[in-house]
Design a protein around this motif. Structure first.
Motif, PDB file in Angstrom:
ATOM      1  N   TYR A 187       0.853  -1.175   0.000  1.00  0.00           N
ATOM      2  CA  TYR A 187       0.000   0.000   0.000  1.00  0.00           C
ATOM      3  C   TYR A 187       0.893   1.231   0.000  1.00  0.00           C
ATOM      4  CZ  TYR A 187      -3.274  -3.483   1.850  1.00  0.00           C
ATOM      5  OH  TYR A 187      -4.039  -4.597   2.048  1.00  0.00           O
TER       6      TYR A 187
ATOM      7  N   TRP B 160      -0.715   8.813   1.037  1.00  0.00           N
ATOM      8  CA  TRP B 160      -1.136   9.887   0.137  1.00  0.00           C
ATOM      9  C   TRP B 160       0.047  10.572  -0.538  1.00  0.00           C
ATOM     10  CZ3 TRP B 160      -5.541   9.238  -1.592  1.00  0.00           C
ATOM     11  CH2 TRP B 160      -6.658   8.945  -0.805  1.00  0.00           C
TER      12      TRP B 160
ATOM     13  N   PRO C  16     -11.362   8.051   3.466  1.00  0.00           N
ATOM     14  CA  PRO C  16     -12.216   7.635   2.345  1.00  0.00           C
ATOM     15  C   PRO C  16     -13.603   7.247   2.833  1.00  0.00           C
ATOM     16  CG  PRO C  16     -10.669   5.900   2.921  1.00  0.00           C
ATOM     17  CD  PRO C  16     -10.314   7.087   3.764  1.00  0.00           C
TER      18      PRO C  16
ATOM     19  N   TYR D 209     -10.258   0.067  -2.972  1.00  0.00           N
ATOM     20  CA  TYR D 209      -9.384   1.144  -3.434  1.00  0.00           C
ATOM     21  C   TYR D 209      -8.477   1.670  -2.325  1.00  0.00           C
ATOM     22  CZ  TYR D 209     -12.803   1.215  -7.221  1.00  0.00           C
ATOM     23  OH  TYR D 209     -13.647   0.873  -8.250  1.00  0.00           O
ATOM     24  N   PHE D 210      -8.969   1.608  -1.098  1.00  0.00           N
ATOM     25  CA  PHE D 210      -8.223   2.119   0.051  1.00  0.00           C
ATOM     26  C   PHE D 210      -8.318   1.141   1.214  1.00  0.00           C
ATOM     27  CE2 PHE D 210     -10.213   5.846  -2.037  1.00  0.00           C
ATOM     28  CZ  PHE D 210      -9.063   6.461  -2.519  1.00  0.00           C
TER      29      PHE D 210
ATOM     30  N   THR E  74      -4.890   6.414   6.048  1.00  0.00           N
ATOM     31  CA  THR E  74      -5.388   5.829   4.811  1.00  0.00           C
ATOM     32  C   THR E  74      -4.229   5.454   3.912  1.00  0.00           C
ATOM     33  OG1 THR E  74      -7.380   7.167   4.931  1.00  0.00           O
ATOM     34  CG2 THR E  74      -6.815   6.256   2.766  1.00  0.00           C
TER      35      THR E  74
ATOM     36  N   VAL F 150      -3.472   3.719  -0.069  1.00  0.00           N
ATOM     37  CA  VAL F 150      -4.053   3.423  -1.373  1.00  0.00           C
ATOM     38  C   VAL F 150      -3.560   2.051  -1.811  1.00  0.00           C
ATOM     39  CG1 VAL F 150      -4.331   4.235  -3.742  1.00  0.00           C
ATOM     40  CG2 VAL F 150      -3.972   5.896  -1.900  1.00  0.00           C
TER      41      VAL F 150
ATOM     42  N   GLY G 235      -6.544   0.734  -6.194  1.00  0.00           N
ATOM     43  CA  GLY G 235      -6.908   2.121  -5.963  1.00  0.00           C
ATOM     44  C   GLY G 235      -6.071   3.092  -6.779  1.00  0.00           C
TER      45      GLY G 235
END
Length: 127
Positions: free
Chosen positions: A36, A39, A81, A90-91, A106, A108, A112
């Protein structure tokens, strides 16, 4: 004549494949990724500024805002999200140790990243 036309079509197809190969490799790498990204990394990989991307995603109701409240005490949901995007894969939201306690963060997913790339282009933010 038909043979020459077929040869030309094959040459054109091979050129197109060669031209698209870097895009295909990027997509495969990102979508098949089990890791993952946060941001900052997502924005960098997609070619956006982090704040611009987050603002765009809040306006598109992909991320939660702070409901128009300035300096809201409960800003913990800002940039989180909406559940439907988590359900779609997606997240992911994980608890992370900040050294001063735990907070939700969070990340991604690979799926995502591909989805965000399309969404951001639809919003005409990219270059």
């Amino acid at each position: 004549v038909a043979l020459a036309k077929a040869v030309k079509q094959k040459e054109n197809a091979l050129e197109q494949i060669e031209e698209q190969q870097p895009k295909v490799e990027f997509y495969d790498e990102v979508v098949d990724s089990t890791g993952y990204v946060d941001w900052n990394e997502a924005a960098k990989q997609l070619g956006y500024g982090r704040n611009t991307m987050l603002e765009t995603l809040r306006r598109a109701q992909i991320l939660q805002g702070n409901n128009g409240k300035r300096n809201s005490r409960n800003s913990s949901k800002k940039n989180m999200p909406y559940q439907y995007t988590i359900d779609q894969g997606y997240f992911v939201v994980k608890m992370v140790d900040t050294g001063f306690g735990f907070k939700s963060q969070t990340f991604v997913t690979g799926k995502g990243m591909a989805w965000l790339q399309k969404k951001m282009k639809q919003r005409e933010v990219l270059h």
